[in-house]
Design a protein around this motif. Structure first.
Motif, PDB file in Angstrom:
ATOM      1  N   LYS A 115       0.827  -1.212   0.000  1.00  0.00           N
ATOM      2  CA  LYS A 115       0.000   0.000   0.000  1.00  0.00           C
ATOM      3  C   LYS A 115       0.859   1.259   0.000  1.00  0.00           C
ATOM      4  CE  LYS A 115      -4.075  -1.685   2.475  1.00  0.00           C
ATOM      5  NZ  LYS A 115      -4.799  -1.646   3.765  1.00  0.00           N
ATOM      6  N   ASN A 116       1.959   1.184   0.732  1.00  0.00           N
ATOM      7  CA  ASN A 116       2.797   2.371   0.913  1.00  0.00           C
ATOM      8  C   ASN A 116       3.990   2.449  -0.038  1.00  0.00           C
ATOM      9  OD1 ASN A 116       1.173   3.251   3.087  1.00  0.00           O
ATOM     10  ND2 ASN A 116       2.221   1.823   4.451  1.00  0.00           N
ATOM     11  N   ALA A 117       4.109   1.486  -0.925  1.00  0.00           N
ATOM     12  CA  ALA A 117       5.254   1.471  -1.845  1.00  0.00           C
ATOM     13  C   ALA A 117       5.219   2.686  -2.772  1.00  0.00           C
ATOM     14  CB  ALA A 117       5.244   0.195  -2.678  1.00  0.00           C
ATOM     15  N   LYS A 118       6.393   3.245  -3.016  1.00  0.00           N
ATOM     16  CA  LYS A 118       6.508   4.324  -3.990  1.00  0.00           C
ATOM     17  C   LYS A 118       6.165   3.738  -5.357  1.00  0.00           C
ATOM     18  CE  LYS A 118      10.176   6.679  -1.497  1.00  0.00           C
ATOM     19  NZ  LYS A 118      11.589   7.030  -1.487  1.00  0.00           N
ATOM     20  N   ALA A 119       5.643   4.564  -6.228  1.00  0.00           N
ATOM     21  CA  ALA A 119       5.222   4.102  -7.555  1.00  0.00           C
ATOM     22  C   ALA A 119       6.341   3.353  -8.270  1.00  0.00           C
ATOM     23  CB  ALA A 119       4.740   5.275  -8.396  1.00  0.00           C
ATOM     24  N   GLU A 120       7.567   3.859  -8.159  1.00  0.00           N
ATOM     25  CA  GLU A 120       8.681   3.232  -8.876  1.00  0.00           C
ATOM     26  C   GLU A 120       9.120   1.908  -8.234  1.00  0.00           C
ATOM     27  OE1 GLU A 120      10.501   6.470  -6.183  1.00  0.00           O
ATOM     28  OE2 GLU A 120       8.765   6.317  -7.491  1.00  0.00           O
ATOM     29  N   ASP A 121       8.699   1.664  -7.009  1.00  0.00           N
ATOM     30  CA  ASP A 121       9.067   0.421  -6.315  1.00  0.00           C
ATOM     31  C   ASP A 121       7.955  -0.627  -6.327  1.00  0.00           C
ATOM     32  OD1 ASP A 121      11.515   1.570  -5.619  1.00  0.00           O
ATOM     33  OD2 ASP A 121      10.733   2.329  -3.705  1.00  0.00           O
ATOM     34  N   SER A 123       6.121  -2.394  -8.560  1.00  0.00           N
ATOM     35  CA  SER A 123       6.231  -3.632  -9.346  1.00  0.00           C
ATOM     36  C   SER A 123       7.252  -4.588  -8.753  1.00  0.00           C
ATOM     37  CB  SER A 123       6.576  -3.335 -10.805  1.00  0.00           C
ATOM     38  OG  SER A 123       5.442  -2.825 -11.457  1.00  0.00           O
ATOM     39  N   SER A 124       8.382  -4.084  -8.361  1.00  0.00           N
ATOM     40  CA  SER A 124       9.415  -4.931  -7.768  1.00  0.00           C
ATOM     41  C   SER A 124       8.911  -5.573  -6.473  1.00  0.00           C
ATOM     42  CB  SER A 124      10.669  -4.101  -7.500  1.00  0.00           C
ATOM     43  OG  SER A 124      11.625  -4.877  -6.830  1.00  0.00           O
ATOM     44  N   ASP A 125       8.285  -4.763  -5.620  1.00  0.00           N
ATOM     45  CA  ASP A 125       7.753  -5.271  -4.347  1.00  0.00           C
ATOM     46  C   ASP A 125       6.639  -6.290  -4.589  1.00  0.00           C
ATOM     47  OD1 ASP A 125       9.504  -3.564  -3.050  1.00  0.00           O
ATOM     48  OD2 ASP A 125       7.956  -2.145  -2.404  1.00  0.00           O
ATOM     49  N   PHE A 126       5.716  -5.953  -5.469  1.00  0.00           N
ATOM     50  CA  PHE A 126       4.570  -6.829  -5.750  1.00  0.00           C
ATOM     51  C   PHE A 126       5.031  -8.154  -6.352  1.00  0.00           C
ATOM     52  CE2 PHE A 126       1.194  -8.409  -8.555  1.00  0.00           C
ATOM     53  CZ  PHE A 126       0.120  -8.468  -7.675  1.00  0.00           C
ATOM     54  N   ASP A 127       5.867  -8.071  -7.373  1.00  0.00           N
ATOM     55  CA  ASP A 127       6.309  -9.278  -8.071  1.00  0.00           C
ATOM     56  C   ASP A 127       7.086 -10.205  -7.148  1.00  0.00           C
ATOM     57  OD1 ASP A 127       5.162  -7.890 -10.158  1.00  0.00           O
ATOM     58  OD2 ASP A 127       6.998  -7.718 -11.344  1.00  0.00           O
ATOM     59  N   SER A 128       7.996  -9.667  -6.353  1.00  0.00           N
ATOM     60  CA  SER A 128       8.784 -10.519  -5.464  1.00  0.00           C
ATOM     61  C   SER A 128       7.912 -11.103  -4.358  1.00  0.00           C
ATOM     62  CB  SER A 128       9.984  -9.772  -4.887  1.00  0.00           C
ATOM     63  OG  SER A 128       9.576  -8.711  -4.066  1.00  0.00           O
ATOM     64  N   MET A 129       6.936 -10.330  -3.899  1.00  0.00           N
ATOM     65  CA  MET A 129       6.010 -10.850  -2.887  1.00  0.00           C
ATOM     66  C   MET A 129       5.203 -12.019  -3.447  1.00  0.00           C
ATOM     67  SD  MET A 129       2.875  -8.904  -1.006  1.00  0.00           S
ATOM     68  CE  MET A 129       1.666  -9.847  -0.100  1.00  0.00           C
ATOM     69  N   GLN A 130       4.774 -11.909  -4.691  1.00  0.00           N
ATOM     70  CA  GLN A 130       3.980 -12.970  -5.313  1.00  0.00           C
ATOM     71  C   GLN A 130       4.793 -14.254  -5.462  1.00  0.00           C
ATOM     72  OE1 GLN A 130       0.764 -13.000  -5.784  1.00  0.00           O
ATOM     73  NE2 GLN A 130       0.736 -10.957  -4.909  1.00  0.00           N
ATOM     74  N   VAL A 131       6.027 -14.134  -5.878  1.00  0.00           N
ATOM     75  CA  VAL A 131       6.887 -15.313  -6.026  1.00  0.00           C
ATOM     76  C   VAL A 131       7.088 -15.975  -4.664  1.00  0.00           C
ATOM     77  CG1 VAL A 131       9.207 -16.129  -6.624  1.00  0.00           C
ATOM     78  CG2 VAL A 131       8.017 -14.511  -8.134  1.00  0.00           C
ATOM     79  N   SER A 132       7.445 -15.187  -3.680  1.00  0.00           N
ATOM     80  CA  SER A 132       7.686 -15.710  -2.340  1.00  0.00           C
ATOM     81  C   SER A 132       6.427 -16.356  -1.754  1.00  0.00           C
ATOM     82  CB  SER A 132       8.169 -14.578  -1.426  1.00  0.00           C
ATOM     83  OG  SER A 132       8.307 -15.028  -0.112  1.00  0.00           O
ATOM     84  N   ALA A 133       5.301 -15.676  -1.862  1.00  0.00           N
ATOM     85  CA  ALA A 133       4.042 -16.191  -1.304  1.00  0.00           C
ATOM     86  C   ALA A 133       3.639 -17.505  -1.963  1.00  0.00           C
ATOM     87  CB  ALA A 133       2.934 -15.154  -1.465  1.00  0.00           C
ATOM     88  N   HIS A 134       3.826 -17.594  -3.267  1.00  0.00           N
ATOM     89  CA  HIS A 134       3.423 -18.817  -3.959  1.00  0.00           C
ATOM     90  C   HIS A 134       4.414 -19.957  -3.730  1.00  0.00           C
ATOM     91  CE1 HIS A 134       0.378 -16.215  -5.801  1.00  0.00           C
ATOM     92  NE2 HIS A 134      -0.322 -17.329  -5.747  1.00  0.00           N
TER      93      HIS A 134
END
Length: 178
Positions: A115-121, A123-134
């Protein structure tokens, strides 16, 4: 000898306090590393929190993500809502476990970070979270499908596992599309 007694007392307290929530082995990740099946209570708790976290993260992904992340997020919301409904039905049908009513602290921190991620960060945060979570979800479902206690839940875990493996592949491909 004193150290041994102190260690035994600490272990007893840790195990007793964890019994009401989550086993130490699951909470610390030891079970995953060793390939040990979670208890039914741990499996239900972890699967439910995984679904809730995935749905919450994907709602943010639909708002803030790029085109690939928005498509991925829509699929995750659909699929994880379905598995949440199935898990609730299994528990209502006699699986001896309690469903959590909300996210645990660690999962909430992940959602807050997105929610608090800067716009430029983002995609990196979301994508890595998805890989880790799955990766975590695949491990959880794999271990329960192989060695779980409840036959119906074990069967469901085995049937759900290929979908989670597909989600992991999709998440890993998000990073490649950049």
């Amino acid at each position: 000898m004193n150290r041994l007694a102190l260690l035994a007392a600490f272990a007893s307290v840790a195990l007793c306090s964890a019994a009401s929530a989550q086993s130490v082995g699951e909470k610390t990740g030891v079970n995953s590393v060793l390939g040990v099946a979670p208890t039914t209570a741990d499996f239900v708790r972890e699967a439910a929190i995984s679904d809730m976290t995935e749905i919450a993260a994907s709602k943010i992904g639909q708002e803030r993500g790029n085109a690939a992340e928005k498509t991925f997020s829509a699929q995750m919301i659909t699929d994880h809502t379905k598995t949440s409904t199935e898990l609730k039905a299994l528990v209502a049908g006699g699986v001896k476990a309690t469903l959590p009513v909300g996210l645990d602290e660690a999962s909430q921190k992940k959602i807050d970070k997105l929610k608090n991620a800067k716009a430029e960060d983002f995609s990196s945060d979301f994508d890595s979270m998805q890989v880790s979570a799955h990766k975590d979800a695949v491990s959880l479902f794999e271990r329960y499908a192989k060695g779980g206690e409840d036959p119906k839940l074990k069967d469901w875990a085995g049937k759900t596992l290929p979908h989670l493996q597909h989600h992991l592949d999709m998440a890993q491909n998000l990073n490649k599309k950049k």
